[in-house]
Design an enzyme around this catalytic site. Structure first.
Site, PDB file in Angstrom:
ATOM      1  CB  CYS A 271      11.604  -2.551   5.322  1.00 51.64           C
ATOM      2  SG  CYS A 271      10.288  -1.683   6.526  1.00 51.64           S
TER       3      CYS A 271
ATOM      4  CD  GLU B 212       9.838  -0.279  -1.546  1.00 50.49           C
ATOM      5  OE1 GLU B 212      10.412   0.692  -0.707  1.00 50.49           O
ATOM      6  OE2 GLU B 212       9.399  -1.166  -0.731  1.00 50.49           O
TER       7      GLU B 212
END
Length: 245
Positions: free
Chosen positions: A106, A167
Site C-alpha cells: 500500500c 485517503e
C-alpha cells in the site's frame, strides 16, 4: 495448523536495528523513510478530482484541529495461484503505523511521476512501482492488466495523534505466483495466509492491523476472496465508499 501458521507469520526478513534517540522520548526518523516524506502526493476532493499536491509529511501530519489533507492512495491484495493472501508487517522504521500488520502493498501515486496522475491507469503504474520497491517483484513480471481494479474507499484515521491517514484509496487485486524479495526497511514479516486460516491469523497476531486493512476486511475482503475467479462481478468502479472501521 495453528502452530504452523504462527511460525510462518513470524518469519523475520532481517534483524531490526536499534533506534538512535534524540532524547529518551523522541526517536529519530529513519533516514530512508525521512527522504520518502519529501515525495509529493496528489491532493484530491471527495470526488477524486486532483486539486493540488503536498509532500507525504504534510499529508500525514495530524493538525491540532484533527484535519489531515485528503490524498490519493492505493492498496494491493496479492494472492498466489492457490488463493492464499500475502500479508505483511510494516517495519519498525516506518513513520506511520509502524509494526502493524496490513495487506500486501500500500502506498500512493507520486506527483514526481506525472504519469501516475492518470486516475486508474496512473495508480496502477504507481502500484507496480511500489510492488517492486516494497516486495522486490521484478517489474517485468508485472503488467497493468494483471491488477484488477475493484473500487475506491475514502476513510480517515488519526493514528497516534501525530501521524495519521486521510485517503481516497484505490483497491487492486493481483493473483499470480511471483518472485518476492521484501525490502527490510519497509517490511519486517510476511506470510501467505490461506482463506481457511484467516480468522486464526487475526486472533493470533500480537500487534494491531492498519485501519485501511481492517476497513476493507470488514466490508469487502471476504467476499472478494471467495470469488477470485469472477472478481469483475463484484467490482464497483463508479462509487466511492465512505466506510468506517
Amino acid at each position: 495448523m495453528l502452530s504452523a501458521l504462527r511460525s510462518s507469520v513470524n518469519r523475520t526478513i532481517s534483524k531490526s536495528f536499534s533506534t538512535t534517540l534524540i532524547n529518551t522520548k523522541e526517536p529519530l526518523i529513519d533516514p530512508t523513510q525521512a527522504a520518502l516524506l519529501n515525495e509529493k502526493c496528489f491532493l484530491v476532493d471527495t470526488n477524486d478530482n486532483i486539486i493540488g499536491q503536498a509532500n507525504k509529511k504534510e499529508c500525514h501530519l495530524v493538525q491540532p484541529n484533527g484535519d489531515i489533507p485528503l490524498h490519493r492512495a492505493f492498496s494491493v491484495f496479492l494472492f498466489n495461484k492457490r488463493g492464499d493472501l500475502l500479508l505483511q508487517k510494516r517495519s519498525s522504521h516506518k513513520v506511520t503505523y509502524a509494526n502493524t500488520y496490513t495487506n500486501s502493498c500500500c502506498s500512493h501515486p507520486i506527483a514526481d511521476y506525472p504519469e501516475e496522475a492518470e486516475n486508474v491507469i496512473g495508480t496502477k503504474k504507481a502500484a507496480i512501482r511500489r510492488l517492486n520497491y516494497e516486495l522486490g517483484i521484478p517489474k517485468e513480471q508485472l503488467h497493468l492488466d494483471q491488477l484488477q481494479y475493484m473500487t475506491r474507499i475514502l476513510y480517515k484515521d488519526e493514528g497516534d495523534g501525530i501521524w495519521g491517514e486521510h485517503e481516497l484509496d484505490y483497491v487492486f487485486i493481483l493473483q499470480s505466483d511471483l518472485k518476492i524479495k521484501p525490502n527490510s526497511n519497509e517490511i519486517s514479516e510476511i506470510s501467505y495466509v490461506p482463506r481457511a486460516e484467516l480468522d486464526f491469523f487475526l486472533k493470533e497476531m500480537r500487534d494491531p492491523f492498519t485501519p485501511w486493512f481492517m476497513i476493507i476486511l470488514k466490508h469487502r475482503l471476504r467476499l472478494w476472496w471467495d470469488n477470485l475467479d469472477r472478481l469483475e462481478d463484484f467490482a464497483d468502479h463508479d462509487k466511492i465508499y465512505h466506510f468506517k472501521k
